[in-house]
Write a protein that holds these residues in place. Sequence first.
Motif, short mmCIF file in Angstrom:
data_model
loop_
_atom_site.label_atom_id
_atom_site.label_comp_id
_atom_site.label_asym_id
_atom_site.label_seq_id
_atom_site.Cartn_x
_atom_site.Cartn_y
_atom_site.Cartn_z
N ALA A 88 -1.61 12.77 -7.63
CA ALA A 88 -0.45 11.88 -7.80
C ALA A 88 -0.88 10.67 -8.62
CB ALA A 88 0.07 11.42 -6.43
N THR A 89 0.11 9.97 -9.19
CA THR A 89 -0.16 8.72 -9.89
C THR A 89 0.76 7.64 -9.35
OG1 THR A 89 1.32 9.36 -11.69
CG2 THR A 89 -1.02 9.78 -12.02
N LEU A 90 0.29 6.41 -9.43
CA LEU A 90 1.04 5.27 -8.90
C LEU A 90 2.20 4.95 -9.83
CD1 LEU A 90 1.15 2.99 -6.76
CD2 LEU A 90 -0.26 1.65 -8.33
N GLN A 91 3.40 4.82 -9.25
CA GLN A 91 4.58 4.39 -10.00
C GLN A 91 4.88 2.93 -9.67
OE1 GLN A 91 7.86 3.51 -8.84
NE2 GLN A 91 8.68 3.33 -10.90
N GLY A 92 4.89 2.59 -8.38
CA GLY A 92 5.20 1.23 -7.98
C GLY A 92 4.67 0.93 -6.59
N ASP A 93 4.06 -0.22 -6.45
CA ASP A 93 3.51 -0.63 -5.17
C ASP A 93 4.43 -1.68 -4.57
OD1 ASP A 93 2.03 -1.57 -3.01
OD2 ASP A 93 0.13 -1.42 -4.09
N ARG A 94 5.13 -1.29 -3.51
CA ARG A 94 6.08 -2.19 -2.86
C ARG A 94 5.62 -2.60 -1.46
NH1 ARG A 94 7.99 1.00 -6.52
NH2 ARG A 94 9.63 0.33 -7.93
N ARG A 95 4.28 -2.59 -1.27
CA ARG A 95 3.71 -3.08 -0.02
C ARG A 95 3.81 -4.60 0.00
NH1 ARG A 95 -1.64 0.71 -0.31
NH2 ARG A 95 -1.26 0.31 -2.52
N ARG A 96 4.12 -5.12 1.17
CA ARG A 96 4.26 -6.57 1.32
C ARG A 96 3.07 -7.15 2.07
NH1 ARG A 96 9.41 -4.56 3.32
NH2 ARG A 96 10.80 -4.36 1.53
N ALA A 97 2.88 -8.43 1.95
CA ALA A 97 1.75 -9.12 2.58
C ALA A 97 1.75 -8.95 4.10
CB ALA A 97 1.76 -10.61 2.22
N ASP A 98 2.94 -8.79 4.69
CA ASP A 98 3.01 -8.62 6.15
C ASP A 98 2.75 -7.18 6.60
OD1 ASP A 98 5.36 -7.27 5.48
OD2 ASP A 98 6.67 -8.57 6.67
N GLY A 99 2.41 -6.28 5.66
CA GLY A 99 2.09 -4.90 6.01
C GLY A 99 3.25 -3.93 5.89
N THR A 100 4.46 -4.43 5.72
CA THR A 100 5.62 -3.55 5.56
C THR A 100 5.69 -3.05 4.12
OG1 THR A 100 7.10 -5.39 5.06
CG2 THR A 100 6.89 -4.75 7.39
N GLY A 101 6.72 -2.30 3.82
CA GLY A 101 6.91 -1.81 2.46
C GLY A 101 6.45 -0.37 2.28
N TRP A 102 6.45 0.08 1.06
CA TRP A 102 6.13 1.46 0.73
C TRP A 102 5.48 1.51 -0.64
CZ3 TRP A 102 10.82 -0.84 0.43
CH2 TRP A 102 11.48 -0.81 -0.79
N VAL A 103 4.99 2.71 -0.99
CA VAL A 103 4.39 2.96 -2.29
C VAL A 103 5.14 4.12 -2.92
CG1 VAL A 103 2.28 3.62 -3.53
CG2 VAL A 103 2.14 2.13 -1.51
N THR A 104 5.51 3.96 -4.18
CA THR A 104 6.16 5.04 -4.92
C THR A 104 5.13 5.67 -5.85
OG1 THR A 104 8.27 3.85 -4.86
CG2 THR A 104 8.08 5.65 -6.44
N LEU A 105 5.04 6.99 -5.76
CA LEU A 105 4.10 7.76 -6.57
C LEU A 105 4.85 8.77 -7.43
CD1 LEU A 105 1.50 8.58 -3.75
CD2 LEU A 105 1.32 6.78 -5.47
N PHE A 106 4.17 9.29 -8.45
CA PHE A 106 4.65 10.44 -9.22
C PHE A 106 3.81 11.64 -8.82
CE2 PHE A 106 5.60 7.23 -12.70
CZ PHE A 106 6.97 7.33 -12.61
N ASP A 107 4.44 12.82 -8.66
CA ASP A 107 3.66 14.04 -8.50
C ASP A 107 3.14 14.43 -9.89
OD1 ASP A 107 5.61 15.59 -9.86
OD2 ASP A 107 6.39 16.50 -8.04
N PRO A 108 2.35 15.50 -10.02
CA PRO A 108 1.77 15.84 -11.32
C PRO A 108 2.78 16.10 -12.45
CG PRO A 108 0.51 16.89 -9.61
CD PRO A 108 1.74 16.29 -8.94
N GLU A 109 4.05 16.35 -12.13
CA GLU A 109 5.05 16.54 -13.17
C GLU A 109 5.99 15.34 -13.32
OE1 GLU A 109 7.08 20.19 -13.72
OE2 GLU A 109 5.26 21.37 -13.51
N GLY A 110 5.66 14.23 -12.67
CA GLY A 110 6.42 13.01 -12.85
C GLY A 110 7.60 12.82 -11.91
N ASN A 111 7.71 13.62 -10.86
CA ASN A 111 8.77 13.44 -9.87
C ASN A 111 8.38 12.34 -8.90
OD1 ASN A 111 10.42 15.78 -10.70
ND2 ASN A 111 8.60 16.92 -10.06
N GLU A 112 9.29 11.39 -8.68
CA GLU A 112 9.01 10.27 -7.81
C GLU A 112 9.08 10.67 -6.34
OE1 GLU A 112 11.66 10.19 -9.98
OE2 GLU A 112 11.06 8.75 -11.51
#
Length: 125
Positions: A88-112
């Motif tokens: 996978a590759t990183l698309q967007g890091d939406r982790r917050r300082a308080d530990g909440t949030g999520w990470v958006t990745l791409f699979d090998p063909e670019g699907n989020e």
Amino acid sequence: MSTLIRHVTVDCADPYTLAGFWAGALDGSLADDDLPGDPEALVRSASVTLLFVRVEDAKAVKNRVHLDLQPQDRTRDEEVERLLALGATLQGDRRRADGTGWVTLFDPEGNEFCVEMSAAERSAR
């Protein structure tokens, strides 16, 4: 009488290869009769069945539907690292300082897809 979702179908260029990534990501398995070059490949896991189907059109825009993954025996951050190692590759890091949030990745063909906090991390909050 009710209707069930039998599987989630993903259009892709290389069904076997992409299914292999998702089988690893979901601790699932490819169907026994799926082979490289086949026009489709099926992944079964404890949580979902995914069908990968070859299409000629390249992906051009953001997914209208995506998967949200919740690790069961790892932290969100451990799961992100594991998925990056699988391809996978990183698309967007939406982790917050308080530990909440999520990470958006791409699979090998670019699907989020997104990785959320584990249930244990959520209950510890």
